[in-house]
Design an enzyme around this catalytic site. Sequence first.
Site, mmCIF file in Angstrom:
data_model
loop_
_atom_site.group_PDB
_atom_site.id
_atom_site.type_symbol
_atom_site.label_atom_id
_atom_site.label_comp_id
_atom_site.label_asym_id
_atom_site.label_seq_id
_atom_site.Cartn_x
_atom_site.Cartn_y
_atom_site.Cartn_z
ATOM 1 N N GLU A 77 0.799 -1.228 0.000
ATOM 2 C CA GLU A 77 0.000 0.000 0.000
ATOM 3 C C GLU A 77 0.833 1.280 0.000
ATOM 4 O O GLU A 77 0.480 2.250 -0.656
ATOM 5 C CB GLU A 77 -0.937 0.004 1.225
ATOM 6 C CG GLU A 77 -2.139 -0.912 1.110
ATOM 7 C CD GLU A 77 -3.192 -0.363 0.163
ATOM 8 O OE1 GLU A 77 -3.062 0.792 -0.287
ATOM 9 O OE2 GLU A 77 -4.141 -1.100 -0.150
ATOM 10 N N SER A 336 -35.646 -27.837 48.615
ATOM 11 C CA SER A 336 -34.938 -28.433 49.757
ATOM 12 C C SER A 336 -33.455 -28.102 49.786
ATOM 13 O O SER A 336 -32.728 -28.665 50.611
ATOM 14 C CB SER A 336 -35.104 -29.958 49.722
ATOM 15 O OG SER A 336 -36.462 -30.324 49.898
#
Length: 775
Positions: A77, A336
Amino acid sequence: MQSKHRLWWLLPLGLLVLAWVLDRQYPLPAAPPPATRVLAEDGQLLRAFPAPDETWRYPVTLAEVAPVYLEVLMAYEDRAFYYHPGINPFSIVRAAFQNLGAGRVVSGGSTLSMQVAGMLDPYPRNWTGKLQQAFRTLQLEWHYSKDEILTLYLNLAPFGGMLSGVESASRHYFGKPARQLSDAEAALLAVLPQRPSEWRPDRYPQRAREARDKVLQRMLQLGLWPAQRVNAARREPVAALPPEPPLLAPLLAQRLKAHCPSCTEIHSLVDAGLQRQLQGLVESYRVRLDERQSLAVMVVRNADRAVRAYVGSAHFGDQLSEGHVDMVRAIRSPGSTLKPFAYGMALDRGLIHSHSLLMDTPRHGKTYRPHNFTGGFSGPVTAIEALRRSLNLPVVQLMEHLGPDRFVATLQNAGMILRGEGQLQPSEAVVLGGVGTTLESLVGVYTALAREGLAGAVRLQPHEPEHNRWVMSAGAAWISWHMLAQNPVRALNPLSDRPWQLAWKTGTSYGYRDAWAVGVSPQWTIGVWVGRPDGSPSPGRFGRQMAAPLLFRVHQLLPEMGVPLKQPESVSRQPVCWPLGTLKQQQDNKVDNCLQQFEAWLLNDTAPPTLTQTPDMLQPPLLRKVWLDEATGLGVSPSCKTAEQHLEQRSIALWPLPVEPWIRAEWRRESRLPPAANRCTRLVGGRERLRIIGIENGNHLRLPPGRETLEIDLGVSGATGSLNWYLNGESLTALQGNRLALALKNSGHYRLSVVDASGNTDSIQFSFQRSHTGD
């Protein structure tokens, strides 16, 4: 001439002033905020939330990107990136000649700085736009260093769809962070921002390959990579995952983001590998649920209470099962599952040891009369058996001694969230689920069983401190853990020889609305909830059936160090005797008073005697002292002794009155206590045993021909005051005179019990069959 010369010197100054004014008037737009990432403990992505502009943009620095990607990017680039002032005139001229020669756009002259400027401030594709881009580029170079500009590119470059930045592209396309990119992957991501929609590797793999190979060829032409390296990269196939973020612990991630809406990176303590395994296990377990049921699972490391795995719903996002609701934090009845804490507190208060005699019998004269889950009564049971079988009546007996207010206050002090009427006005029902709590809170307090009695809130993030709150002593916690550590593996897999290291407890709330299972091993605490998020019942679905199997499978996923819990010095194991419940070595248990013997876990070498009374009901003492005539063996009172008699004093251990119908005949009072001598008839008073008249124990009854119901008129002998009748634990209505008209319609096995006003009881078992045979 001199004035003109001075004007030339003023020109640069004027340009600088103009640039400063324009910069102040048109400041650089700020970089858009990144997406929010929720990370596992090792940095793996659990879930991401898009940025405000609906793009997936994960922040990344130069050091967090593979060097090969930066090398390819710069070569392809902008090779002069670190040398030009943002605009490279040579690149622009070269691109212009290439485009004119080809008759179309084949090359661009934009530098990386110019591309970043366009990302920050998009411009129209005309000459005005180009001037705007040039101004923004120079402005960018003025305010930022080259490394900062390159970092902006790494975070803003488009990669197709809603992907922005190399980190999001790498994770979404390749399932890995940008620091792990290969040569071929780096080449593809270097070129992809040029045409992100056309070269997406998940949609157009062939186009992506061609674009990638063009970059690789450039690396070869520039002499940066040898042919061998380029050819190896070309052989790598183009394969991409669908660009979708992972969904690990999605409800936990949503919860953490809600706590910090502005955070862009949120760290958790979750183990990503374990979370994947757990979500896979839950997905396979869903076949056992109906379409409206959900579930929740939490796995906590005991050492620091770190939450290592978190599943808030069975199917995230599902509408029928309300998969968006986090059931880890939902307030539900725990059933329980609070019982172990009642036993632990009773151990600390010196009320019981592990094998104390507790009573699973009808609660005559009580306003609160719960039933066991399976119905019926078991009579005398050890504390360990009562807890493992989750019997309701024995734990209510303990609660009457502990006090519901004290029980609730201790749990809340330990960090448990309690809500509802049971918390505001505690009663014995609280231990059976008469209060609301959360799975997360329950798991936090259960860790106390493996942490020497210290409970506390679980930790979701590394910065959260540990808070330890006492819920029971280290000895009580150790004994409670061993009371719950029963091995179900043989029932599930008879061939398994794996050592069992899990103490576990199940629970089912009233009306089958919630099924629970909580397990504690030396290293882990696991909580499981199954039910419907809307609170509607799931008939027939209870904790042992629905939640426990998942608990055991989760436990199998977890690594165990094999180190057992260290036994505290306060715990010892010694023989105890029933019915007194005290140490076998005590004088009272000698002779024939040790009718049943157990090896019990004791706290501080103390064996508390059997609980024979409740705070509101006195019962006869279990150790009865009697005088015997040595010659006849009959009971004699010293006040009616004759001169010829020689008396012997003896202590006789008796069973609590309520359990007598469930013990052997030779252990009952009528057999244990000696008959009185004729001259001492007052010793006999009130000793006639309460008996049911009308059916004998063990009878097999059949329905006579031509009748639909068997009706039996029953009575009693030896009763004092009013009677309470029970059939299989259900209360019956007596006739006038305390007689009972029993009507049987259904075949089956029955237990009929009666209790008088003095607490005397009798119980018989019989069967009834509707069918009958002919002559």
